[in-house]
Design a protein around this motif. Structure first.
Motif: not given
Length: 347
Positions: A256-269
């Protein structure tokens, strides 16, 4: 660089327009190499001094010792032999050491800063490439201006067009060595990567100068191969960082420290950039600012976790501090994800 320029002719020879184009080209190169550091861009407060070191201090040191070597050898041999040995033997060693010393200094400064703030600014291959390229771009520009003063605008233009990335590619190997230091587990072996990197930089530089001395323009074919290696290392490391971000942050989403939406965009510039653009175009500047800070901290956390596996001293503490920072940026306590465990800040 292996002969002294006629300094008194410098002012009359240099064309303001041509010099301006060369400076602009160098700045574009520097901005480009920093831009392609997609996940953890290096701060300008470190990049700019390294560039200026290459443009001033490294060139002055190289000019002095290369000239001294050439004069000494010419006393026991011909000027032709002295020039050849200076280009192939002395110049690669002197110049790569002069540029590499800037990387050593910025590594020490960034390490000291990391002990105070918990932020490691010089860790990894891409960091080494950015700093190595910065000092190389500065050196290359100054060296080409000296060649302009000696040999005229044609030589300057050829070197700017075909050789603008040469010193950047050479010295990046030294930078990679320093960037890998935090990833080495044993303190006894931590000096090994910078020494090996410097050796590779000297070897590539010497191979280029040797080819140029014997075969002239064919040297740019050697340089092309060096640049292919340079590009392949960049592409490989960016792929490694992307995979590390995806793997290391998965448990932070579960906690719960990072939201799923944030996680989905982070690896892809490009996905991340599109998200920022959407926030900006809809006037949600507060969210734009918060998300950029949150994503930067999340990337730092992912890479810190990966480095911690190498056993770097103090890295576990840095991971905890970055988790605390993420918690503050989210503005709320983390909630457990499906099947996850709640993360509790250290007491």
């Amino acid at each position: 660089m292996y002969t002294a320029p006629h300094v008194e002719e410098l002012g009359g020879q240099l064309s303001g327009a041509l010099v301006g184009i060369g400076v602009l080209q160098t700045l574009v190169y520097l901005a480009f190499i920093r831009f392609i550091d997609l996940y953890e861009r290096e701060p300008l407060r470190y990049v700019v001094p390294v560039f200026l070191w290459g443009f001033t201090v490294a060139v002055a040191i190289s000019l002095f010792f290369n000239t001294l070597f050439q004069v000494a050898v010419s006393q026991i041999s011909t000027m032709q032999v002295a020039g050849f040995l200076t280009a192939v033997v002395a110049a690669p060693v002197v110049e790569e050491c002069a540029k590499g010393f800037a990387l050593f200094l910025v590594f020490l400064v960034s390490y000291a800063a990391s002990r105070r703030r918990g932020v490691v600014e010089f860790s990894g291959v891409m960091d080494g490439i950015v700093y190595g390229s910065a000092v190389g771009f500065g050196f290359s520009l100054a060296e080409d201006l000296l060649y302009y003063a000696q040999f005229g605008p044609e030589t300057y233009a050829v070197r700017r067009i075909f050789g603008g990335f040469a010193h950047a590619a050479f010295t990046s190997m030294t930078g990679i060595g320093f960037g890998l230091v935090p990833w080495v587990r044993s303190p006894l072996f931590k000096p090994v990567p910078p020494v090996l990197g410097l050796g590779v930089a000297i070897g590539l530089h010497a191979a280029f100068n040797l080819t140029a001395s014997l075969f002239g323009p064919l040297a740019y074919g050697v340089l092309f191969l060096v640049l292919l290696l340079y590009a392949a290392i960049i592409a490989g490391w960016l792929a490694f960082e992307r995979r590390a971000i995806r793997d290391e942050l998965r448990e932070e989403v579960a906690a719960g420290l990072l939201g799923p939406e944030d996680y989905s965009v982070l690896p892809t510039y490009f996905r991340r950039t599109a998200r920022y653009l959407k926030l900006a175009l809809t006037g949600r500047w507060g969210e734009w600012f918060r998300e950029r800070r949150l994503h930067a901290a999340a990337v730092d956390l992912a890479l810190a976790k990966r480095v911690s596996r190498s056993g770097m001293r103090g890295e576990d503490e840095r991971v905890d501090r970055l988790r605390q920072k993420l918690l503050g940026l989210r503005g709320e306590l983390p909630s457990p994800g499906a099947g996850g465990t709640r993360w509790t800040p250290p007491a």
